[in-house]
Design an enzyme around this catalytic site. Structure first.
Site, short mmCIF file in Angstrom:
data_model
loop_
_atom_site.label_atom_id
_atom_site.label_comp_id
_atom_site.label_asym_id
_atom_site.label_seq_id
_atom_site.Cartn_x
_atom_site.Cartn_y
_atom_site.Cartn_z
N CYS A 337 32.33 23.52 25.43
CA CYS A 337 32.31 22.27 25.49
C CYS A 337 32.68 21.71 26.62
O CYS A 337 32.93 20.36 27.10
CB CYS A 337 33.28 21.41 24.36
SG CYS A 337 32.94 21.87 22.56
N ASP A 338 32.85 22.64 27.78
CA ASP A 338 33.12 22.33 28.98
C ASP A 338 31.89 22.04 30.03
O ASP A 338 30.97 22.81 29.79
CB ASP A 338 34.02 23.36 29.87
CG ASP A 338 34.61 22.88 30.83
OD1 ASP A 338 34.28 21.55 31.27
OD2 ASP A 338 35.10 23.67 31.86
N TYR A 366 32.55 43.16 37.29
CA TYR A 366 33.27 41.94 37.36
C TYR A 366 32.57 40.68 36.34
O TYR A 366 32.31 39.68 36.82
CB TYR A 366 33.51 41.09 38.62
CG TYR A 366 34.07 42.22 39.70
CD1 TYR A 366 35.36 42.62 39.77
CD2 TYR A 366 33.16 42.81 40.64
CE1 TYR A 366 35.81 43.58 40.55
CE2 TYR A 366 33.72 43.77 41.70
CZ TYR A 366 35.03 44.15 41.64
OH TYR A 366 35.62 45.21 42.22
C1 LIG Z 1 38.59 46.01 43.67
C2 LIG Z 1 38.91 47.25 44.45
C3 LIG Z 1 38.10 48.27 44.52
C4 LIG Z 1 36.61 48.13 44.01
O1 LIG Z 1 35.87 47.48 45.02
P1 LIG Z 1 34.18 47.42 44.87
O2 LIG Z 1 33.82 46.52 45.91
O3 LIG Z 1 33.96 46.88 43.50
O4 LIG Z 1 33.89 48.63 45.18
C5 LIG Z 1 38.32 49.61 45.31
N1 LIG Z 1 39.87 49.46 45.79
C6 LIG Z 1 40.73 48.41 45.59
C7 LIG Z 1 41.83 48.67 46.11
C8 LIG Z 1 40.26 47.09 45.06
O5 LIG Z 1 41.02 46.18 44.95
#
Ligand SMILES: *Cc1c(COP(=O)(O)O)cnc(C)c1O
Length: 396
Positions: A337-338, A366
């Site tokens: 509902c946002d 992600y």
């Molecule tokens: C998030 C992260 C990754 C992965 O990064 P990508 O850009 O998804 O390849 C690797 N190492 C650390 C320390 C992270 O925080």
């Protein structure tokens, strides 16, 4: 489904294959929507592609973008290593039988409990970027090897991780000198140029800077560093084409070749391994005409699998499954509902019926990792395809 014509949304570079359509159809018939289809074959392919592009680099898959056990199993079968950042991630790899020698813990800021959990599992490589953090390891100096994380700002990256973590070269030298006094072993250096980095030059500059720090360490009479961890950040094509990974890694390999041969190179790829491996399938719950556009309300949205549109600033290639080719200005909204729960504001779509399916690709990284169940809309179920059999498992 063979005669199903696909509409191309404004974002969509290519259509789904007949096999994909069939798979989507049968999976939704079995599990309902919304779904995330995770294809382990693609995880395997991405891992092999990056391993080939970086032949002298030990790849540690960073679990953060998609901490799923099927991925851990798939990559374990490829003899991959793993990059952990939290006790939850330690538990996940431990539960799948990942040998602890294949892991590093790279969160620059840890509680004592986080360190103990990792050590108890057997992970002994950690990252520090300040003296306060270094101090935490005096109690464990017999058991640990540390990497010092350097910071290289990157305004172009989707996530400029060097804003939050990493130190400058002078501080790196200070940490290494202090560690020597405390009797803590510093194994090497690390950096993360920022996620979805479009230019390999960022890596090249960082590698050269690290080489200089390594030389300075030797000049100061400190023990030589044996490891360089070049982090993650390797880009994938969402709605815009990025440089092919083989080409991307050519200058990186050339820069790495300038390091002494004894230096072991690691990387921590996350996004590159998993982004193409998952697609989202949501269905139309209802619709309304507003200001000349049809709004389609989906059963997945910004608070769910599309959370990466906010947190990761990503835009995913989206297609509607429809027999019609005639398109109209439309809006795709999420179920809550946002009002910020809108997936696509102006997208050309065919006339859809309630229950019709919307497919978004490149949704492995992600997405579900940052999804919520706001408003009690359940997160999309993940359906795993092409899991490796136990017999395939390589533990070496
Ligand atoms: C998030 C992260 C990754 C992965 O990064 P990508 O850009 O998804 O390849 C690797 N190492 C650390 C320390 C992270 O925080």
């Amino acid at each position: 489904m063979a005669n199903s014509a696909l509409d191309f949304s404004a974002f969509s570079p290519s259509a789904l294959s007949a096999e994909q359509l069939h798979l989507i159809d049968t999976t939704v018939a079995q599990f309902g929507a919304p779904l995330l289809l995770l294809d382990c074959d693609i995880v395997r392919e991405q891992y092999r592609t990056l391993a080939n592009a970086l032949p002298n680099v030990t790849l540690h898959f960073a679990l953060k973008p998609l901490p799923h056990e099927a991925i851990v199993r798939t990559l374990l079968a490829e003899a991959a290593s793993f990059d952990l950042a939290t006790s939850g991630e330690v538990e996940l790899v431990a539960s799948q039988g990942v040998p602890s020698e294949k892991t590093i813990h790279t969160h620059p800021i840890k509680r004592d409990k986080d360190i103990r959990d990792a050590l108890e599992y057997g992970c002994s490589v950690f990252v520090v970027d300040n003296l306060n953090e270094l101090d935490k390891f005096t109690a464990y100096k017999e058991q640990v090897e540390l990497l010092v994380r350097l910071s290289f700002r990157n305004a172009d990256a989707i996530a400029d991780l060097s804003k939050k973590f990493g130190c400058n070269r002078d501080m790196a030298i200070e940490i290494i000198s202090k560690a020597q006094q405390l009797g803590i072993h510093i194994k090497g250096l690390s950096f993360h140029v920022g996620s979805q980095t479009s230019s390999p030059q960022k890596y090249v500059d960082a590698i050269i800077a690290c080489k200089q720090v390594m030389e300075e360490v030797v000049d100061l009479g400190l023990p030589a560093l044996s490891t360089l961890d070049i982090g993650g950040g390797f880009p994938v094509s969402y709605t815009k084409q990025v440089m092919p990974i083989d080409e991307f890694c050519v200058p990186i390999n050339a820069a790495l070749a300038q390091l002494p041969e004894t230096v072991q190179i690691l990387a921590e790829p996350g996004r590159f391994i998993v982004a193409p491996a998952m697609m989202s399938v949501s269905s139309v719950m209802g619709q309304a005409m507003r200001e000349g556009k049809t709004w389609y309300y989906l059963d997945d949205g910004i608070y769910g699998s599309f959370s990466g549109q906010i947190f990761d600033e990503a835009s995913y290639p989206i297609v509607a499954i429809s027999n019609s080719n005639e398109c109209y200005p439309s809006v795709l909204a999420g179920p809550t509902c946002d009002s910020i729960d809108v997936v696509a504001e102006s997208i050309m779509l065919p006339k859809l019926n309630n229950g019709d399916l919307i497919v978004a690709r490149m949704m492995g990284a992600y997405t579900s990792a940052t999804a919520t169940d706001f408003n009690f809309f359940k997160r999309a179920q993940t359906v795993v395809l092409n899991e490796p059999s136990l017999a395939d498992r390589k533990l070496g």
